[in-house]
Design a protein around this motif. Structure first.
Motif, PDB file in Angstrom:
ATOM      1  N   PHE A   1       0.830  -1.197   0.000  1.00 13.37           N
ATOM      2  CA  PHE A   1       0.000   0.000   0.000  1.00 13.37           C
ATOM      3  C   PHE A   1       0.872   1.257   0.000  1.00 13.37           C
ATOM      4  O   PHE A   1       1.815   1.369   0.771  1.00 13.37           O
ATOM      5  CB  PHE A   1      -0.889  -0.019   1.244  1.00 13.37           C
ATOM      6  N   ALA A   2       0.554   2.189  -0.897  1.00 10.27           N
ATOM      7  CA  ALA A   2       1.281   3.465  -1.004  1.00 10.27           C
ATOM      8  C   ALA A   2       2.773   3.260  -1.281  1.00 10.27           C
ATOM      9  O   ALA A   2       3.609   4.065  -0.896  1.00 10.27           O
ATOM     10  CB  ALA A   2       1.082   4.317   0.245  1.00 10.27           C
TER      11      ALA A   2
ATOM     12  N   ASP B   1      -3.374   6.756  -9.728  1.00 11.21           N
ATOM     13  CA  ASP B   1      -4.550   7.268  -9.018  1.00 11.21           C
ATOM     14  C   ASP B   1      -4.697   6.579  -7.669  1.00 11.21           C
ATOM     15  O   ASP B   1      -5.571   5.733  -7.486  1.00 11.21           O
ATOM     16  CB  ASP B   1      -5.802   7.048  -9.873  1.00 11.21           C
ATOM     17  N   LEU B   2      -3.832   6.941  -6.716  1.00  8.55           N
ATOM     18  CA  LEU B   2      -3.942   6.368  -5.375  1.00  8.55           C
ATOM     19  C   LEU B   2      -5.288   6.714  -4.746  1.00  8.55           C
ATOM     20  O   LEU B   2      -5.852   5.913  -4.007  1.00  8.55           O
ATOM     21  CB  LEU B   2      -2.820   6.888  -4.471  1.00  8.55           C
ATOM     22  N   SER B   3      -5.823   7.867  -5.061  1.00 10.86           N
ATOM     23  CA  SER B   3      -7.032   8.356  -4.400  1.00 10.86           C
ATOM     24  C   SER B   3      -8.194   7.369  -4.490  1.00 10.86           C
ATOM     25  O   SER B   3      -9.007   7.279  -3.574  1.00 10.86           O
ATOM     26  CB  SER B   3      -7.454   9.700  -4.993  1.00 10.86           C
ATOM     27  N   HIS B   4      -8.267   6.627  -5.582  1.00 10.44           N
ATOM     28  CA  HIS B   4      -9.386   5.716  -5.766  1.00 10.44           C
ATOM     29  C   HIS B   4      -8.947   4.254  -5.740  1.00 10.44           C
ATOM     30  O   HIS B   4      -9.586   3.387  -6.340  1.00 10.44           O
ATOM     31  CB  HIS B   4     -10.128   6.050  -7.066  1.00 10.44           C
ATOM     32  N   LEU B   5      -7.877   4.001  -5.006  1.00 12.89           N
ATOM     33  CA  LEU B   5      -7.396   2.633  -4.815  1.00 12.89           C
ATOM     34  C   LEU B   5      -8.383   1.819  -3.992  1.00 12.89           C
ATOM     35  O   LEU B   5      -8.922   2.296  -2.995  1.00 12.89           O
ATOM     36  CB  LEU B   5      -6.049   2.660  -4.089  1.00 12.89           C
ATOM     37  N   THR B   6      -8.638   0.594  -4.409  1.00 15.59           N
ATOM     38  CA  THR B   6      -9.394  -0.373  -3.612  1.00 15.59           C
ATOM     39  C   THR B   6      -8.781  -1.753  -3.833  1.00 15.59           C
ATOM     40  O   THR B   6      -8.072  -1.979  -4.825  1.00 15.59           O
ATOM     41  CB  THR B   6     -10.886  -0.435  -4.009  1.00 15.59           C
TER      42      THR B   6
ATOM     43  N   LEU C   1      -8.927  11.072   2.943  1.00 18.85           N
ATOM     44  CA  LEU C   1      -7.939  11.120   4.015  1.00 18.85           C
ATOM     45  C   LEU C   1      -6.572  11.377   3.397  1.00 18.85           C
ATOM     46  O   LEU C   1      -6.175  10.708   2.439  1.00 18.85           O
ATOM     47  CB  LEU C   1      -7.906   9.790   4.777  1.00 18.85           C
ATOM     48  N   SER C   2      -5.841  12.346   3.918  1.00 14.20           N
ATOM     49  CA  SER C   2      -4.500  12.626   3.430  1.00 14.20           C
ATOM     50  C   SER C   2      -3.556  11.523   3.910  1.00 14.20           C
ATOM     51  O   SER C   2      -3.410  11.296   5.115  1.00 14.20           O
ATOM     52  CB  SER C   2      -4.024  13.990   3.937  1.00 14.20           C
ATOM     53  N   THR C   3      -2.939  10.829   2.969  1.00 14.09           N
ATOM     54  CA  THR C   3      -2.127   9.646   3.255  1.00 14.09           C
ATOM     55  C   THR C   3      -0.746   9.785   2.636  1.00 14.09           C
ATOM     56  O   THR C   3      -0.628  10.218   1.481  1.00 14.09           O
ATOM     57  CB  THR C   3      -2.818   8.385   2.682  1.00 14.09           C
ATOM     58  N   TYR C   4       0.283   9.419   3.389  1.00 15.29           N
ATOM     59  CA  TYR C   4       1.636   9.521   2.844  1.00 15.29           C
ATOM     60  C   TYR C   4       1.900   8.385   1.866  1.00 15.29           C
ATOM     61  O   TYR C   4       1.709   7.206   2.184  1.00 15.29           O
ATOM     62  CB  TYR C   4       2.686   9.482   3.952  1.00 15.29           C
TER      63      TYR C   4
ATOM     64  N   ARG D   1       5.206  11.962  -0.954  1.00 14.93           N
ATOM     65  CA  ARG D   1       4.363  13.095  -0.564  1.00 14.93           C
ATOM     66  C   ARG D   1       2.982  12.608  -0.134  1.00 14.93           C
ATOM     67  O   ARG D   1       2.643  11.437  -0.320  1.00 14.93           O
ATOM     68  CB  ARG D   1       4.221  14.094  -1.720  1.00 14.93           C
ATOM     69  N   MET D   2       2.216  13.517   0.437  1.00 15.95           N
ATOM     70  CA  MET D   2       0.875  13.201   0.880  1.00 15.95           C
ATOM     71  C   MET D   2      -0.093  13.209  -0.304  1.00 15.95           C
ATOM     72  O   MET D   2      -0.020  14.087  -1.171  1.00 15.95           O
ATOM     73  CB  MET D   2       0.398  14.212   1.930  1.00 15.95           C
ATOM     74  N   LEU D   3      -1.003  12.235  -0.319  1.00 14.43           N
ATOM     75  CA  LEU D   3      -2.019  12.154  -1.359  1.00 14.43           C
ATOM     76  C   LEU D   3      -3.357  11.786  -0.719  1.00 14.43           C
ATOM     77  O   LEU D   3      -3.394  11.095   0.298  1.00 14.43           O
ATOM     78  CB  LEU D   3      -1.648  11.093  -2.407  1.00 14.43           C
ATOM     79  N   PRO D   4      -4.472  12.233  -1.302  1.00 10.08           N
ATOM     80  CA  PRO D   4      -5.784  11.912  -0.741  1.00 10.08           C
ATOM     81  C   PRO D   4      -6.225  10.492  -1.084  1.00 10.08           C
ATOM     82  O   PRO D   4      -6.031  10.030  -2.212  1.00 10.08           O
ATOM     83  CB  PRO D   4      -6.700  12.952  -1.398  1.00 10.08           C
ATOM     84  N   LEU D   5      -6.789   9.802  -0.113  1.00  7.79           N
ATOM     85  CA  LEU D   5      -7.328   8.456  -0.313  1.00  7.79           C
ATOM     86  C   LEU D   5      -8.824   8.482  -0.019  1.00  7.79           C
ATOM     87  O   LEU D   5      -9.242   8.911   1.062  1.00  7.79           O
ATOM     88  CB  LEU D   5      -6.629   7.450   0.607  1.00  7.79           C
TER      89      LEU D   5
END
Length: 209
Positions: A9-10, A41-46, A121-124, A130-134
């Motif tokens: 993850f990340a 696209d980490l933001s929409h990872l599942t 959620l801001s996630t490293y 860097r921080m990215l939204p999840l």
């Protein structure tokens, strides 16, 4: 035999562990396919998205597959092995069994509620530095997967550090204790396993090559 590596993850295919194993496989003339599960696209990872992505990378149906998965990639590998007979062996490095049970309490109730309400959620991201939204859909999707349903008896090697403070060693001990086809190797390491990479490679050679 096709060999596929799934990062955590990340993380990314450029992680030290991924690159180390790719290089070791190359020395014996085997290609280790490093997939990029971020898909830009980490933001929409599942978990569902990861599973679907890996399946599209499978070779022809007659080619058996060994999957090496690290952390969340290990959890992904376990579900692929459960669902697809083409997967013949699993090598799981600090697999993220019961991921939400370990991760969500660390966020705290207020932060979890804010994540659910705001959607992100801001996630490293270690791969990006860097921080990215999840998106909260990550939690919604993962909650649909019950690890107790992983019952397919296929050769599985788990390597886990006894000092892991991300996914406790107990998660792998419990998983292996209920599945006689699973071999668990415990090493003096943390979640990254970077100080035991040579031992990991030796274990992979014994188990799968």
């Amino acid at each position: 035999m096709e060999y596929i590596y799934l990062h955590g993850f990340a993380s990314s295919p450029q992680s030290h562990k991924a690159q180390y194993l790719r290089d070791r496989f190359a020395t014996i003339g085997i290609n280790l396919n490093l997939l990029d599960l971020n898909q830009g696209d980490l933001s929409h990872l599942t978990l569902t998205r990861q599973i679907q992505q890996v399946v599209t990378a499978f070779p022809t149906s007659h080619t058996p597959i060994t999957i090496i998965g690290s952390s969340f990639g290990g959890l992904t590998a376990a579900w692929l092995g459960e669902t697809y007979p083409q997967v013949q062996r699993l090598i799981l490095l600090a697999p993220a069994f019961n991921f939400l049970a370990h991760w969500l309490p660390k966020l705290g109730k207020a932060q979890r509620q804010q994540w659910q309400q705001s959607g992100y959620l801001s996630t490293y991201h270690y791969g990006k530095g860097r921080m990215l939204p999840l998106h909260y859909q990550f939690v919604v999707d993962l909650s649909k997967y019950d690890d107790s349903h992983l019952k397919r008896a296929l050769p599985t090697l788990i390597i886990h550090g006894v000092n892991d403070d991300v996914i406790p060693i107990a998660a792998s001990r419990n998983y292996a204790s209920q599945r006689p086809w699973v071999k668990l190797i415990e090493l003096e390491s943390d979640h990254s396993l970077t100080n035991v990479e040579e031992k990991i490679w030796q274990s992979i050679q014994t188990f799968a090559l």
